[in-house]
Every structure is written in C-alpha cells, then in structure tokens.
Design a protein around this motif. Structure first.
Motif, PDB file in Angstrom:
ATOM      1  N   LYS A  81       0.839  -1.200   0.000  1.00 48.79           N
ATOM      2  CA  LYS A  81       0.000   0.000   0.000  1.00 48.79           C
ATOM      3  C   LYS A  81       0.873   1.248   0.000  1.00 48.79           C
ATOM      4  N   PHE A  82       0.433   2.274  -0.724  1.00 49.39           N
ATOM      5  CA  PHE A  82       1.106   3.566  -0.676  1.00 49.39           C
ATOM      6  C   PHE A  82       0.485   4.345   0.472  1.00 49.39           C
ATOM      7  N   PRO A  83       1.289   4.800   1.444  1.00 51.31           N
ATOM      8  CA  PRO A  83       0.739   5.472   2.630  1.00 51.31           C
ATOM      9  C   PRO A  83       0.015   6.782   2.298  1.00 51.31           C
ATOM     10  N   ALA A  84      -1.151   6.933   2.855  1.00 50.54           N
ATOM     11  CA  ALA A  84      -1.975   8.120   2.602  1.00 50.54           C
ATOM     12  C   ALA A  84      -1.271   9.409   2.994  1.00 50.54           C
ATOM     13  N   GLU A  85      -0.457   9.362   4.051  1.00 51.78           N
ATOM     14  CA  GLU A  85       0.181  10.593   4.514  1.00 51.78           C
ATOM     15  C   GLU A  85       1.216  11.143   3.536  1.00 51.78           C
ATOM     16  N   PHE A  86       1.575  10.355   2.508  1.00 49.23           N
ATOM     17  CA  PHE A  86       2.532  10.816   1.513  1.00 49.23           C
ATOM     18  C   PHE A  86       1.870  11.303   0.225  1.00 49.23           C
ATOM     19  N   VAL A  87       0.559  11.143   0.100  1.00 52.37           N
ATOM     20  CA  VAL A  87      -0.123  11.524  -1.142  1.00 52.37           C
ATOM     21  C   VAL A  87      -0.034  13.032  -1.391  1.00 52.37           C
ATOM     22  N   VAL A  88      -0.422  13.834  -0.429  1.00 51.52           N
ATOM     23  CA  VAL A  88      -0.406  15.292  -0.623  1.00 51.52           C
ATOM     24  C   VAL A  88       1.027  15.810  -0.795  1.00 51.52           C
ATOM     25  N   PRO A  89       1.983  15.425   0.065  1.00 57.81           N
ATOM     26  CA  PRO A  89       3.352  15.897  -0.163  1.00 57.81           C
ATOM     27  C   PRO A  89       3.901  15.501  -1.537  1.00 57.81           C
ATOM     28  N   LEU A  90       3.573  14.309  -2.010  1.00 57.56           N
ATOM     29  CA  LEU A  90       4.031  13.876  -3.335  1.00 57.56           C
ATOM     30  C   LEU A  90       3.409  14.748  -4.419  1.00 57.56           C
ATOM     31  N   CYS A  91       2.113  14.998  -4.324  1.00 57.90           N
ATOM     32  CA  CYS A  91       1.435  15.853  -5.303  1.00 57.90           C
ATOM     33  C   CYS A  91       2.061  17.240  -5.335  1.00 57.90           C
ATOM     34  N   GLU A  92       2.321  17.790  -4.166  1.00 55.48           N
ATOM     35  CA  GLU A  92       2.919  19.125  -4.089  1.00 55.48           C
ATOM     36  C   GLU A  92       4.342  19.124  -4.631  1.00 55.48           C
ATOM     37  N   LEU A 115       5.689  17.153  -6.893  1.00 54.72           N
ATOM     38  CA  LEU A 115       5.716  16.966  -8.344  1.00 54.72           C
ATOM     39  C   LEU A 115       4.832  17.971  -9.083  1.00 54.72           C
ATOM     40  N   ASN A 116       4.078  18.748  -8.323  1.00 46.74           N
ATOM     41  CA  ASN A 116       3.106  19.674  -8.913  1.00 46.74           C
ATOM     42  C   ASN A 116       2.174  18.929  -9.878  1.00 46.74           C
ATOM     43  N   ASP A 117       1.717  17.780  -9.420  1.00 49.90           N
ATOM     44  CA  ASP A 117       0.814  16.930 -10.203  1.00 49.90           C
ATOM     45  C   ASP A 117      -0.166  16.291  -9.227  1.00 49.90           C
ATOM     46  N   TYR A 118      -1.438  16.574  -9.396  1.00 46.37           N
ATOM     47  CA  TYR A 118      -2.452  16.121  -8.444  1.00 46.37           C
ATOM     48  C   TYR A 118      -3.229  14.901  -8.937  1.00 46.37           C
ATOM     49  N   THR A 119      -2.658  14.175  -9.876  1.00 47.42           N
ATOM     50  CA  THR A 119      -3.291  12.962 -10.398  1.00 47.42           C
ATOM     51  C   THR A 119      -3.637  11.962  -9.292  1.00 47.42           C
ATOM     52  N   PRO A 120      -2.739  11.705  -8.327  1.00 43.65           N
ATOM     53  CA  PRO A 120      -3.113  10.762  -7.256  1.00 43.65           C
ATOM     54  C   PRO A 120      -4.333  11.219  -6.457  1.00 43.65           C
ATOM     55  N   LEU A 121      -4.421  12.509  -6.170  1.00 35.91           N
ATOM     56  CA  LEU A 121      -5.606  13.002  -5.447  1.00 35.91           C
ATOM     57  C   LEU A 121      -6.858  12.906  -6.319  1.00 35.91           C
ATOM     58  N   ASP A 122      -6.709  13.222  -7.594  1.00 36.36           N
ATOM     59  CA  ASP A 122      -7.840  13.082  -8.521  1.00 36.36           C
ATOM     60  C   ASP A 122      -8.350  11.645  -8.528  1.00 36.36           C
ATOM     61  N   PHE A 123      -7.418  10.699  -8.523  1.00 33.90           N
ATOM     62  CA  PHE A 123      -7.787   9.282  -8.506  1.00 33.90           C
ATOM     63  C   PHE A 123      -8.582   8.952  -7.244  1.00 33.90           C
ATOM     64  N   LEU A 124      -8.078   9.382  -6.086  1.00 35.88           N
ATOM     65  CA  LEU A 124      -8.767   9.091  -4.825  1.00 35.88           C
ATOM     66  C   LEU A 124     -10.153   9.737  -4.785  1.00 35.88           C
ATOM     67  N   GLU A 125     -10.245  10.968  -5.286  1.00 39.62           N
ATOM     68  CA  GLU A 125     -11.541  11.649  -5.330  1.00 39.62           C
ATOM     69  C   GLU A 125     -12.529  10.875  -6.204  1.00 39.62           C
ATOM     70  N   ASN A 126     -12.058  10.418  -7.345  1.00 41.71           N
ATOM     71  CA  ASN A 126     -12.909   9.645  -8.243  1.00 41.71           C
ATOM     72  C   ASN A 126     -13.356   8.343  -7.585  1.00 41.71           C
ATOM     73  N   GLU A 127     -12.440   7.679  -6.901  1.00 42.93           N
ATOM     74  CA  GLU A 127     -12.780   6.426  -6.216  1.00 42.93           C
ATOM     75  C   GLU A 127     -13.843   6.649  -5.141  1.00 42.93           C
ATOM     76  N   ALA A 128     -13.795   7.823  -4.514  1.00 42.08           N
ATOM     77  CA  ALA A 128     -14.755   8.145  -3.457  1.00 42.08           C
ATOM     78  C   ALA A 128     -16.052   8.743  -4.005  1.00 42.08           C
ATOM     79  N   GLY A 129     -16.106   8.939  -5.328  1.00 45.63           N
ATOM     80  CA  GLY A 129     -17.291   9.541  -5.922  1.00 45.63           C
ATOM     81  C   GLY A 129     -17.410  11.016  -5.605  1.00 45.63           C
ATOM     82  N   ARG A 130     -16.253  11.671  -5.421  1.00 50.15           N
ATOM     83  CA  ARG A 130     -16.231  13.078  -5.059  1.00 50.15           C
ATOM     84  C   ARG A 130     -15.419  13.862  -6.078  1.00 50.15           C
ATOM     85  N   LEU A 131     -15.525  15.166  -6.007  1.00 48.34           N
ATOM     86  CA  LEU A 131     -14.771  16.037  -6.887  1.00 48.34           C
ATOM     87  C   LEU A 131     -14.237  17.188  -6.052  1.00 48.34           C
TER      88      LEU A 131
END
Length: 94
Positions: free
Chosen positions: A51-62, A64-80
């Motif tokens: 598993k990729f630890p959740a606490e590293f998702v936001v720091p990784l996005c910031e 790399l200046n790429d929010y694809t991982p957060l977009d993926f999680l939002e989509n999985e949760a049915g949120r935007l």
C-alpha cells in the motif's frame, strides 16, 4: 495520465514516478518526502498487498506539482475537489 480499471493508488503513483518524460531521480524524491528509497520502491511495487501510505499523497502531489493521485482518490470516493483560487489556507485553518 488516466487510471485503468482495477487500479489502486499505488499503481497511479508508480506510473507518475516512473514516467520517462519526467526523468525523476527516485532517490531524491524519497529523500524529499522524508522516507527511504527502499520504502518508496516497496510502496510502488507491483505486489498488490503493498500500500502507498496516505500521509505521503499530498506531499508527493505538491512536490511533483501533479495532483493525479488526489484526482484518482476523489474519483474512487465519488467526489470532486478543486483548487480554491487565492486562498492560501485550508478551510480548517481559518
């Protein structure tokens, strides 16, 4: 970069980090995230039990200046989610 059916966050992060166009030094990325290269490679490996630890998702996005991982999680949760223009604080910091 789009997610494939059956993807997990680990798969999205792996594709992002291993994108040849980005030419990322994963040892440097790991160091900037405050973890070891070994941990990073373990988390993004192909073993579906890892598993990729959740606490590293936001720091990784910031980083790399790429929010694809957060977009993926939002989509999985049915949120935007979207960036709030001109607001330097998160809602819970007001």
């Amino acid at each position: 970069m789009s997610a494939n059916s059956g993807d997990q966050i680990r798969d999205v992060v792996r594709r992002l980090l291993q994108d040849p166009d980005r030419k990322l030094d994963l040892r440097t990325v790991a160091k900037q995230l405050g973890t070891s290269y070994r941990n990073l490679m373990h988390w993004i490996g192909t073993d579906p039990t890892r598993k990729f630890p959740a606490e590293f998702v936001v720091p990784l996005c910031e980083l790399l200046n790429d929010y694809t991982p957060l977009d993926f999680l939002e989509n999985e949760a049915g949120r935007l989610a979207f960036e709030i223009p001109g607001d330097d604080q998160t809602p819970w910091q007001h």
